[in-house]
Design an enzyme around this catalytic site. Structure first.
Site, PDB file in Angstrom:
ATOM      1  N   CYS A  65      -1.426  17.424  -8.919  1.00  0.00           N
ATOM      2  CA  CYS A  65      -1.293  18.161 -10.174  1.00  0.00           C
ATOM      3  C   CYS A  65      -0.351  17.469 -11.126  1.00  0.00           C
ATOM      4  O   CYS A  65       0.606  16.828 -10.718  1.00  0.00           O
ATOM      5  CB  CYS A  65      -0.681  19.527  -9.919  1.00  0.00           C
ATOM      6  SG  CYS A  65      -1.693  20.602  -8.965  1.00  0.00           S
ATOM      7  N   ARG A 113      -3.435  10.319 -11.164  1.00  0.00           N
ATOM      8  CA  ARG A 113      -2.918  10.978  -9.969  1.00  0.00           C
ATOM      9  C   ARG A 113      -3.994  11.745  -9.213  1.00  0.00           C
ATOM     10  O   ARG A 113      -3.769  12.173  -8.080  1.00  0.00           O
ATOM     11  CB  ARG A 113      -1.801  11.944 -10.362  1.00  0.00           C
ATOM     12  CG  ARG A 113      -0.593  11.240 -10.952  1.00  0.00           C
ATOM     13  CD  ARG A 113       0.246  12.168 -11.767  1.00  0.00           C
ATOM     14  NE  ARG A 113       0.854  13.184 -10.956  1.00  0.00           N
ATOM     15  CZ  ARG A 113       2.150  13.248 -10.664  1.00  0.00           C
ATOM     16  NH1 ARG A 113       2.956  12.336 -11.128  1.00  0.00           N
ATOM     17  NH2 ARG A 113       2.631  14.208  -9.932  1.00  0.00           N
ATOM     18  N   TRP A 129      -4.969  19.908  -8.870  1.00  0.00           N
ATOM     19  CA  TRP A 129      -5.604  19.423  -7.637  1.00  0.00           C
ATOM     20  C   TRP A 129      -5.479  20.591  -6.666  1.00  0.00           C
ATOM     21  O   TRP A 129      -4.412  20.876  -6.143  1.00  0.00           O
ATOM     22  CB  TRP A 129      -4.853  18.188  -7.141  1.00  0.00           C
ATOM     23  CG  TRP A 129      -5.497  17.486  -5.981  1.00  0.00           C
ATOM     24  CD1 TRP A 129      -6.483  16.550  -6.028  1.00  0.00           C
ATOM     25  CD2 TRP A 129      -5.178  17.652  -4.594  1.00  0.00           C
ATOM     26  NE1 TRP A 129      -6.800  16.134  -4.765  1.00  0.00           N
ATOM     27  CE2 TRP A 129      -6.020  16.782  -3.861  1.00  0.00           C
ATOM     28  CE3 TRP A 129      -4.280  18.458  -3.896  1.00  0.00           C
ATOM     29  CZ2 TRP A 129      -5.982  16.684  -2.475  1.00  0.00           C
ATOM     30  CZ3 TRP A 129      -4.238  18.361  -2.504  1.00  0.00           C
ATOM     31  CH2 TRP A 129      -5.085  17.483  -1.816  1.00  0.00           C
ATOM     32  N   ASN A 161       3.092  22.986 -10.075  1.00  0.00           N
ATOM     33  CA  ASN A 161       2.709  22.021  -9.041  1.00  0.00           C
ATOM     34  C   ASN A 161       3.380  22.448  -7.752  1.00  0.00           C
ATOM     35  O   ASN A 161       4.567  22.789  -7.774  1.00  0.00           O
ATOM     36  CB  ASN A 161       3.224  20.615  -9.361  1.00  0.00           C
ATOM     37  CG  ASN A 161       2.522  19.992 -10.535  1.00  0.00           C
ATOM     38  OD1 ASN A 161       1.550  20.532 -11.041  1.00  0.00           O
ATOM     39  ND2 ASN A 161       3.023  18.857 -10.980  1.00  0.00           N
ATOM     40  N   GLY A 162       2.664  22.378  -6.663  1.00  0.00           N
ATOM     41  CA  GLY A 162       3.278  22.711  -5.379  1.00  0.00           C
ATOM     42  C   GLY A 162       2.540  23.826  -4.676  1.00  0.00           C
ATOM     43  O   GLY A 162       1.416  24.182  -5.030  1.00  0.00           O
ATOM     44  N   GLU A 212      -4.949  -0.951   7.569  1.00  0.00           N
ATOM     45  CA  GLU A 212      -4.956  -0.813   6.110  1.00  0.00           C
ATOM     46  C   GLU A 212      -6.345  -1.143   5.548  1.00  0.00           C
ATOM     47  O   GLU A 212      -6.840  -0.475   4.633  1.00  0.00           O
ATOM     48  CB  GLU A 212      -3.867  -1.729   5.513  1.00  0.00           C
ATOM     49  CG  GLU A 212      -3.835  -1.821   4.001  1.00  0.00           C
ATOM     50  CD  GLU A 212      -3.646  -0.478   3.284  1.00  0.00           C
ATOM     51  OE1 GLU A 212      -3.304   0.521   3.932  1.00  0.00           O
ATOM     52  OE2 GLU A 212      -3.875  -0.443   2.069  1.00  0.00           O
ATOM     53  N   LYS A 242      -8.603   1.467   3.406  1.00  0.00           N
ATOM     54  CA  LYS A 242      -9.126   1.147   2.074  1.00  0.00           C
ATOM     55  C   LYS A 242     -10.627   1.400   2.015  1.00  0.00           C
ATOM     56  O   LYS A 242     -11.131   1.958   1.051  1.00  0.00           O
ATOM     57  CB  LYS A 242      -8.814  -0.335   1.806  1.00  0.00           C
ATOM     58  CG  LYS A 242      -8.407  -0.766   0.473  1.00  0.00           C
ATOM     59  CD  LYS A 242      -7.088  -0.357  -0.106  1.00  0.00           C
ATOM     60  CE  LYS A 242      -6.300   0.686   0.557  1.00  0.00           C
ATOM     61  NZ  LYS A 242      -5.091   1.141  -0.003  1.00  0.00           N
ATOM     62  N   GLU A 294     -11.280   5.139   1.990  1.00  0.00           N
ATOM     63  CA  GLU A 294     -10.835   5.790   0.755  1.00  0.00           C
ATOM     64  C   GLU A 294     -11.848   5.640  -0.368  1.00  0.00           C
ATOM     65  O   GLU A 294     -12.128   6.600  -1.081  1.00  0.00           O
ATOM     66  CB  GLU A 294      -9.515   5.167   0.260  1.00  0.00           C
ATOM     67  CG  GLU A 294      -8.286   5.598   1.003  1.00  0.00           C
ATOM     68  CD  GLU A 294      -7.033   4.922   0.463  1.00  0.00           C
ATOM     69  OE1 GLU A 294      -6.062   5.630   0.177  1.00  0.00           O
ATOM     70  OE2 GLU A 294      -7.003   3.681   0.334  1.00  0.00           O
ATOM     71  N   HIS A 313     -10.878  -0.370  26.269  1.00  0.00           N
ATOM     72  CA  HIS A 313     -10.384   0.949  26.715  1.00  0.00           C
ATOM     73  C   HIS A 313     -11.108   2.084  25.999  1.00  0.00           C
ATOM     74  O   HIS A 313     -10.623   3.195  25.966  1.00  0.00           O
ATOM     75  CB  HIS A 313      -8.873   1.040  26.519  1.00  0.00           C
ATOM     76  CG  HIS A 313      -8.130   0.018  27.309  1.00  0.00           C
ATOM     77  ND1 HIS A 313      -7.924   0.133  28.666  1.00  0.00           N
ATOM     78  CD2 HIS A 313      -7.603  -1.176  26.957  1.00  0.00           C
ATOM     79  CE1 HIS A 313      -7.286  -0.935  29.107  1.00  0.00           C
ATOM     80  NE2 HIS A 313      -7.078  -1.738  28.082  1.00  0.00           N
ATOM     81  N   LYS A 348      -3.195  10.406  -6.265  1.00  0.00           N
ATOM     82  CA  LYS A 348      -2.340   9.223  -6.218  1.00  0.00           C
ATOM     83  C   LYS A 348      -0.960   9.524  -5.659  1.00  0.00           C
ATOM     84  O   LYS A 348      -0.513   8.911  -4.718  1.00  0.00           O
ATOM     85  CB  LYS A 348      -2.223   8.665  -7.642  1.00  0.00           C
ATOM     86  CG  LYS A 348      -1.371   7.415  -7.752  1.00  0.00           C
ATOM     87  CD  LYS A 348      -2.087   6.238  -7.168  1.00  0.00           C
ATOM     88  CE  LYS A 348      -1.223   4.996  -7.100  1.00  0.00           C
ATOM     89  NZ  LYS A 348      -1.778   4.025  -6.158  1.00  0.00           N
TER      90      LYS A 348
HETATM   91  N1  HGA Z   1      -1.055  25.534  -5.472  1.00  0.00           N
HETATM   92  C1  HGA Z   1      -1.473  25.350  -6.840  1.00  0.00           C
HETATM   93  C2  HGA Z   1      -1.037  24.003  -7.350  1.00  0.00           C
HETATM   94  C3  HGA Z   1      -1.575  22.891  -6.511  1.00  0.00           C
HETATM   95  C4  HGA Z   1      -0.912  21.550  -6.665  1.00  0.00           C
HETATM   96  O1  HGA Z   1       0.279  21.385  -6.959  1.00  0.00           O
HETATM   97  N2  HGA Z   1      -1.640  20.432  -6.427  1.00  0.00           N
HETATM   98  O2  HGA Z   1      -1.079  19.121  -6.516  1.00  0.00           O
HETATM   99  C5  HGA Z   1      -2.969  25.543  -6.970  1.00  0.00           C
HETATM  100  O3  HGA Z   1      -3.722  25.429  -5.997  1.00  0.00           O
HETATM  101  O4  HGA Z   1      -3.408  25.808  -8.090  1.00  0.00           O
END
Ligand code: HGA
Length: 610
Positions: free
Chosen positions: A2, A27, A75, A100-101, A483, A487, A490, A506, A605
């Protein structure tokens, strides 16, 4: 992850917010939104699933004038990717928030708030926090006090910005576990999750510390620590230029960043390594005295950075004669681990904001490590500010989600650490000389590896229809195989696993057939003969091999084995040189598969949530 941008100004802020979001796009995110209060005091909010360009299009023709606003790229962690779950969220038309969080106790708070009559319009934890602030605002009568009250009830992580629709000239911002930086203007102030997003409007910044809550008006910024005491936080001027912003002649940021590696490494080495010595003050002013005492190195990181730590373990034990352990941050932080005497705690992170790594550092500080060192690409990031010592990789802005130049410059930093530790412990001067010579030769060796590009682009066609792949290496090339596999996963979404080649029999040998390409990294080192035996084990079972090998290693291409000649190089830097062709392979396979190379699905990111 986010992104947050907020502004309180006298001019219209819509374009500042949208440009700020655009600069946070790298990001990774799934939806975006903006909310601005206009001169008449009306709140206008637009949210969109999709990218910032789609949000910008949706804003066309809408009245989004106004001098205070917040914007967000989401996100999703709690609640699906829908417009209703996108931020900003609004509580009863009065309070607006971006966050965010993760609020871990969201379920229990939601129940309480529902019982008090709050109606939820989203599935997010963010809306829970918002209504809780609203509830505390009713009790305290002041938004700053309300946020100070609410955060005491929250478990989890937040970087958040909130304002009142009827008093929009004041933003309240709070940080715990998710970074926020304040951008200081003249008669206007800004806040963002990443200073890069505010660079078009200011170069003066102030980072909030853990637990800080700040009040931003046009004229001033006041910061309060978790006890509510008003505090001063350092201001600094950023010297990061805008230069790394575009893709230049390249089709993707990732390709540009792969090709920037010789320059990134030159920049990382410049003025830090002399002919026979490493300038150990590059790790910090007190580094010399501290490094002398180090008896053990504990490295902690996530993802690609973890792989660089794994390579460093081989180097540290072989060349500096210092014991080393390496662990994934999300593991070490939740277990009781052993703290060695006089141990150096090393964290590695491109962004310096990786939530698990940061949490592991904070834990380490309470566990009695002698000192801590951050290897990081972003100046002033949380990891850098909270560590005793730091080594800045000078990779420049890395925009592609899949790390390339950050990884190879981390390896350079780690090799310099090996030499600096060796120096301080009096290891033989010829070993230090071997390291410095190898490092000096590295940029040109990488240029030679980049010349393999066309050959690898053709080779990539053979992978396009594959579902699975296996990467093999031995010694310090085992983490490079890891790595390489990461890659490929990803960005091409092909399932890839890496094994230490000696482990084949093994278990993984059972997987070998003509549909499973086996990628081998084979420098001409003392393990070559062992590796050749492993290659034969694969051939005997009908496996198709792609061997990235030193030409003196004497592998011959035939119908079951493609050999790609990698430039001959000193053993010490071979892990860095062999990384390049594997990056190119992933890139070209992804191109053939038509994936979103710079922003692969589901990934972000800077991983600022755990
Ligand atoms: N938990 C919040 C924000 C998600 C977040 O910080 N993502 O990087 C949500 O789901 O909207």
């Amino acid at each position: 992850m986010c992104g947050i941008v907020g502004a309180v100004a006298q001019r219209d802020v819509k374009d500042i917010l949208l440009e700020g979001l655009r600069r946070l796009e790298y990001r990774g995110y799934d939806s975006a939104g903006i909310a601005v209060v206009d001169k008449k005091g009306e709140l206008n909010r637009i949210r969109k699933v999709g990218n910032v360009a789609e949000l910008r299009d949706a804003c066309q023709g809408q009245d989004l004038s106004g001098a205070t606003g917040i914007a967000h790229t989401r996100w999703a962690t709690h609640g699906g990717v829908t417009e209703q779950n996108a931020h900003p969220h609004v509580s009863e038309g009065k309070l607006v928030i971006v966050h965010n969080g993760i609020i871990e106790n969201h379920a229990e708070l939601r129940q309480l708030l529902e019982s008090k009559g709050y109606t939820f319009t989203s599935d997010t934890d963010t809306e829970v926090m918002l209504h809780q602030i609203h509830e505390d605002l009713k009790q305290t009568g002041d938004l700053l006090k309300a946020v100070q009250t609410t955060v005491k009830k929250l478990h989890g992580a937040y970087g958040t910005v909130v304002y009142e629709v009827n008093n929009p000239e004041r933003l309240i911002v709070a940080r715990s576990g998710s970074p926020l930086v304040i951008g200081l203007g003249i008669g206007e102030n800004f806040v963002a999750s990443d200073q890069f997003s505010l660079q078009p409007v200011t170069n003066r910044f102030q980072y909030l510390e853990e637990g800080d809550i700040a009040e931003l008006t046009r004229e001033q910024v006041r910061v309060f620590d978790p006890t509510g005491k008003e505090v001063e936080r350092d201001q600094f001027e950023s010297d990061i230029s805008h230069e790394s912003d575009g893709k230049g002649e390249y089709r993707h940021h990732m390709l540009k960043e792969i090709h920037e590696q010789p320059t990134a490494i030159r920049n990382t080495l410049q003025d830090r390594i002399l002919e026979l010595t490493i300038v150990d003050s590059v790790f910090g002013e007190d580094a010399s005295a501290l490094l002398k005492k180090v008896e053990h190195v504990q490295i902690v990181a996530c993802g690609t950075s973890y792989h660089s730590g794994l390579v460093a373990r081989y180097w540290l034990e072989q060349y500096a004669n210092v014991s080393c352990s390496v662990e994934i941050a999300s593991e070490i932080r939740y277990r009781k681990s052993f703290v060695h005497k006089n141990a150096l705690f090393v964290t590695i992170s491109q962004s310096g904001e990786t939530a698990d790594t940061l949490a592991a550092l904070r834990l380490a500080k309470s566990q009695g490590y002698m000192t801590s060192l951050a290897i990081c690409n972003v100046p002033n990031s949380s990891l850098v500010r909270e560590s005793d010592l730091c080594f800045m990789t000078k990779a420049g802005a890395e925009i592609g989600v899949a790390s390339t130049k950050a990884f190879t410059t981390q390896l350079v930093g780690l090799l310099m650490l090996v030499a600096a530790l060796g120096q301080s412990k009096g290891i033989a001067a010829n070993v230090i000389k071997q390291i410095t010579n190898a490092l000096h030769s590295l940029p040109s060796k990488i240029e030679e590896s980049l010349a393999l590009s066309d050959e690898i682009e053709k080779l990539a066609e053979e992978f396009a229809d594959k579902q699975h792949s296996l990467f093999l290496g031995r010694g310090e090339q085992y983490p490079i195989a890891m790595e390489g596999a990461l890659k490929l996963k990803e960005i091409s979404y092909i399932h890839a696993e890496a094994y230490a080649a000696g482990e084949l029999k093994h278990g993984p040998l059972a997987l070998i057939d003509a549909d499973m390409p086996i990628i081998v990294v084979a420098p001409n080192n003392e393990l070559l003969e062992k590796l050749k035996s492993n290659v034969e084990e694969v051939r005997a079972r009908g496996g198709i091999l792609y061997v990235f090998a030193d030409k003196h290693a004497q592998f011959e291409s035939d119908e079951t084995m493609r050999v790609i000649d990698v430039p001959n190089t000193d053993d010490i830097i071979a892990p860095i040189v062999y990384t390049i062709p594997l990056q190119l392979l992933s890139y070209y396979v992804a191109i053939i598969k038509g994936t979103d190379v710079d922003q692969p699905r589901n990934l972000a990111k800077s991983v600022t949530v755990e």
